[in-house]
Motif scaffolding. Structure first.
Motif, PDB file in Angstrom:
ATOM      1  N   LEU A  30       6.063 -10.895   4.380  1.00  0.00           N
ATOM      2  CA  LEU A  30       6.585 -10.665   3.033  1.00  0.00           C
ATOM      3  C   LEU A  30       6.028 -11.681   2.045  1.00  0.00           C
ATOM      4  CD1 LEU A  30      10.309  -9.857   3.889  1.00  0.00           C
ATOM      5  CD2 LEU A  30       8.516  -8.243   3.215  1.00  0.00           C
ATOM      6  N   MET A  31       5.733 -12.892   2.529  1.00  0.00           N
ATOM      7  CA  MET A  31       5.151 -13.918   1.666  1.00  0.00           C
ATOM      8  C   MET A  31       3.682 -13.637   1.360  1.00  0.00           C
ATOM      9  SD  MET A  31       7.584 -16.104   0.933  1.00  0.00           S
ATOM     10  CE  MET A  31       8.584 -14.599   0.824  1.00  0.00           C
ATOM     11  N   GLU A  32       2.967 -13.072   2.346  1.00  0.00           N
ATOM     12  CA  GLU A  32       1.538 -12.793   2.188  1.00  0.00           C
ATOM     13  C   GLU A  32       1.218 -11.372   2.660  1.00  0.00           C
ATOM     14  OE1 GLU A  32      -1.135 -16.363   3.075  1.00  0.00           O
ATOM     15  OE2 GLU A  32       0.555 -16.688   4.439  1.00  0.00           O
ATOM     16  N   PRO A  33       1.726 -10.350   1.981  1.00  0.00           N
ATOM     17  CA  PRO A  33       1.568  -8.979   2.480  1.00  0.00           C
ATOM     18  C   PRO A  33       0.117  -8.501   2.569  1.00  0.00           C
ATOM     19  CG  PRO A  33       2.442  -9.002   0.236  1.00  0.00           C
ATOM     20  CD  PRO A  33       2.488 -10.407   0.730  1.00  0.00           C
ATOM     21  N   ARG A  34      -0.708  -8.864   1.614  1.00  0.00           N
ATOM     22  CA  ARG A  34      -2.094  -8.395   1.650  1.00  0.00           C
ATOM     23  C   ARG A  34      -2.852  -8.941   2.851  1.00  0.00           C
ATOM     24  NH1 ARG A  34      -4.649  -8.328  -4.494  1.00  0.00           N
ATOM     25  NH2 ARG A  34      -3.202  -6.780  -5.369  1.00  0.00           N
ATOM     26  N   ARG A  35      -2.588 -10.171   3.205  1.00  0.00           N
ATOM     27  CA  ARG A  35      -3.310 -10.791   4.313  1.00  0.00           C
ATOM     28  C   ARG A  35      -2.715 -10.442   5.666  1.00  0.00           C
ATOM     29  NH1 ARG A  35      -3.690 -15.688   7.346  1.00  0.00           N
ATOM     30  NH2 ARG A  35      -1.710 -16.469   6.551  1.00  0.00           N
ATOM     31  N   PHE A  62      -0.024  -7.924   6.450  1.00  0.00           N
ATOM     32  CA  PHE A  62       0.601  -6.644   6.796  1.00  0.00           C
ATOM     33  C   PHE A  62      -0.172  -5.914   7.881  1.00  0.00           C
ATOM     34  CE2 PHE A  62       0.771  -2.028   6.391  1.00  0.00           C
ATOM     35  CZ  PHE A  62       2.118  -1.807   6.630  1.00  0.00           C
ATOM     36  N   TRP A  63      -1.471  -5.728   7.672  1.00  0.00           N
ATOM     37  CA  TRP A  63      -2.243  -4.950   8.648  1.00  0.00           C
ATOM     38  C   TRP A  63      -2.348  -5.681   9.984  1.00  0.00           C
ATOM     39  CZ3 TRP A  63      -3.183  -0.152   9.305  1.00  0.00           C
ATOM     40  CH2 TRP A  63      -4.163   0.272  10.215  1.00  0.00           C
ATOM     41  N   ARG A  64      -2.423  -7.016   9.915  1.00  0.00           N
ATOM     42  CA  ARG A  64      -2.496  -7.792  11.146  1.00  0.00           C
ATOM     43  C   ARG A  64      -1.277  -7.546  12.014  1.00  0.00           C
ATOM     44  NH1 ARG A  64      -2.550 -14.298  11.001  1.00  0.00           N
ATOM     45  NH2 ARG A  64      -4.385 -13.888   9.686  1.00  0.00           N
ATOM     46  N   TYR A  65      -0.094  -7.668  11.430  1.00  0.00           N
ATOM     47  CA  TYR A  65       1.126  -7.485  12.217  1.00  0.00           C
ATOM     48  C   TYR A  65       1.369  -6.017  12.555  1.00  0.00           C
ATOM     49  CZ  TYR A  65       2.292 -12.352  11.280  1.00  0.00           C
ATOM     50  OH  TYR A  65       2.286 -13.719  11.228  1.00  0.00           O
ATOM     51  N   PHE A  66       0.941  -5.135  11.686  1.00  0.00           N
ATOM     52  CA  PHE A  66       1.099  -3.705  11.935  1.00  0.00           C
ATOM     53  C   PHE A  66       0.331  -3.280  13.181  1.00  0.00           C
ATOM     54  CE2 PHE A  66      -0.164   0.753  11.320  1.00  0.00           C
ATOM     55  CZ  PHE A  66       1.081   1.350  11.139  1.00  0.00           C
ATOM     56  N   GLY A  81      14.104 -14.445  15.402  1.00  0.00           N
ATOM     57  CA  GLY A  81      12.801 -13.974  15.857  1.00  0.00           C
ATOM     58  C   GLY A  81      12.017 -13.210  14.813  1.00  0.00           C
ATOM     59  N   PHE A  82      12.360 -13.397  13.534  1.00  0.00           N
ATOM     60  CA  PHE A  82      11.706 -12.625  12.490  1.00  0.00           C
ATOM     61  C   PHE A  82      10.906 -13.484  11.514  1.00  0.00           C
ATOM     62  CE2 PHE A  82      15.151  -9.667  13.710  1.00  0.00           C
ATOM     63  CZ  PHE A  82      14.372  -8.556  13.994  1.00  0.00           C
ATOM     64  N   GLU A  83      10.445 -14.644  11.972  1.00  0.00           N
ATOM     65  CA  GLU A  83       9.629 -15.458  11.073  1.00  0.00           C
ATOM     66  C   GLU A  83       8.324 -14.746  10.734  1.00  0.00           C
ATOM     67  OE1 GLU A  83       8.447 -20.088  10.264  1.00  0.00           O
ATOM     68  OE2 GLU A  83       8.943 -19.491  12.306  1.00  0.00           O
ATOM     69  N   TRP A  84       7.827 -13.937  11.666  1.00  0.00           N
ATOM     70  CA  TRP A  84       6.610 -13.157  11.382  1.00  0.00           C
ATOM     71  C   TRP A  84       6.837 -12.218  10.200  1.00  0.00           C
ATOM     72  CZ3 TRP A  84       6.910  -7.875  11.461  1.00  0.00           C
ATOM     73  CH2 TRP A  84       8.014  -7.307  12.129  1.00  0.00           C
ATOM     74  N   LEU A  85       8.036 -11.630  10.101  1.00  0.00           N
ATOM     75  CA  LEU A  85       8.344 -10.730   8.994  1.00  0.00           C
ATOM     76  C   LEU A  85       8.428 -11.504   7.685  1.00  0.00           C
ATOM     77  CD1 LEU A  85       9.116  -7.925   7.972  1.00  0.00           C
ATOM     78  CD2 LEU A  85      11.500  -8.434   8.567  1.00  0.00           C
ATOM     79  N   TRP A  86       9.019 -12.686   7.740  1.00  0.00           N
ATOM     80  CA  TRP A  86       9.083 -13.545   6.563  1.00  0.00           C
ATOM     81  C   TRP A  86       7.674 -13.870   6.068  1.00  0.00           C
ATOM     82  CZ3 TRP A  86      12.522 -15.972   3.258  1.00  0.00           C
ATOM     83  CH2 TRP A  86      12.048 -17.075   2.556  1.00  0.00           C
TER      84      TRP A  86
END
Length: 315
Positions: free
Chosen positions: A289-294, A296-300, A281-286
């Motif tokens: 990590l692949m696109e942190p700038r785009r 990170f804030w969205r998932y945060f 269930g952690f594909e969102w985290l993957w």
């Protein structure tokens, strides 16, 4: 009538140019709620994929379509079905579709979509218009096991479902149209699909950066080609707005399946997470990590809201 159409065009043009997007829906336009053409049974137990799809394949008309069970996850009705069942359902629905009527509308949800739907009632309404909603995220499968009377059998990720449907479509001579991504991304995805499925009939394809007269001509082209399945990759909520505003003009299309960033995955632009990461269930985290700038804030911002919605509005 002309005024309504022009308003719909402006609304879509404001929201529809990128794939995998997640901008909030700014329009507060009233949404008409039609009864789903695949009636749902809330909270029914058991795994329906084999029985329900077999009944659909045997149904002589749309009036005889079977009810499919759903569970409420974060306030949205998600169909209880596995990947193979979903693939067969899409092709069976395309065969049952009557030319001249609105195409069937299948979409998918994950945690981010649930967060958006809770924040914006307009987005929730767009998803509730769908004939079927599949669980695209593994966290939804895990949540169903903890919070719902009926468990989802597995994740029905569009990036996997496409290949399931393509394999069946080769044998059944079903046709595809691919709309979305950039011009280069779309072309690369089509080339990859043709290499993997040489007998698959792709009747047309186009990038998703369409407005004005180009959009009008593309709608006419798609309807004239009459694909069994239109794979629509414009991102949430752009693709749902597209279905709302233009679905009635695609009466020769069997099924519209919203697809998010599907074409970028097929083209190799976006890497899938390892299988064990997906199942955990952690594909969102993957992806983050692949696109942190785009991302990170969205998932945060969306993950806490999605978690709350799942805990509060699931049954």
């Amino acid at each position: 009538m002309r005024k309504v159409l022009e308003t719909s065009k402006r609304d879509f043009e404001q929201h529809s140019v990128t794939t995998g997007g997640s901008d909030p829906l700014h329009s507060s336009q009233h949404l008409n709620h039609e009864t789903s053409r695949f009636p749902r049974l809330q909270h029914q137990t058991g795994r329906p994929s084999v029985t329900a799809v077999a009944a659909l394949e045997a149904a002589p008309s749309r009036q005889d379509l079977p009810a499919l069970p759903t569970v409420q996850l974060g306030g949205l009705p998600v169909t209880v079905i596995d990947r193979q069942g979903a693939a067969r359902l899409m092709l069976a629905a395309a065969r049952q579709h009557r030319h001249g009527s609105r195409p069937y509308y299948f979409t998918s949800v994950n945690g981010e979509v649930i967060a958006q739907a809770r924040a914006k009632s307009e987005i929730a309404a767009l998803f509730r218009e769908a004939d079927q909603i599949f669980a695209d995220g593994q966290p939804l499968v895990l949540a169903s096991r903890l919070l719902c009377c009926t468990r989802l059998p597995e994740r029905v990720a569009t990036t996997d479902l496409f290949h399931d449907v393509a394999k069946l479509a080769e044998n059944e001579a079903a046709t595809f149209y691919l709309l979305g991504s950039t011009e280069a991304g779309n072309a690369k995805a089509v080339a990859a699909i043709k290499a993997s499925y040489p007998r698959l009939r792709i009747v047309g394809h186009s990038h998703g950066y369409l407005t004005g007269e180009a959009l009008e001509k593309k709608l006419e082209e798609i309807d004239a080609l009459a694909p069994d399945i239109l794979w629509l990759g414009l991102g949430v909520p752009r693709e749902q707005i597209f279905v709302r505003d233009f679905g009635s003009r695609l009466s020769n299309v069997g099924v519209i399946k919203t697809s998010g960033g599907l074409f970028d995955h097929i083209a190799g632009k976006v890497r899938r997470a390892p299988l064990w990461v997906q199942k955990a269930g952690f594909e969102w985290l993957w992806r983050m990590l692949m696109e942190p700038r785009r991302l990170f804030w969205r998932y945060f911002t969306t993950n806490p809201r999605a978690l709350y919605a799942l805990l509060r509005y699931s049954q």
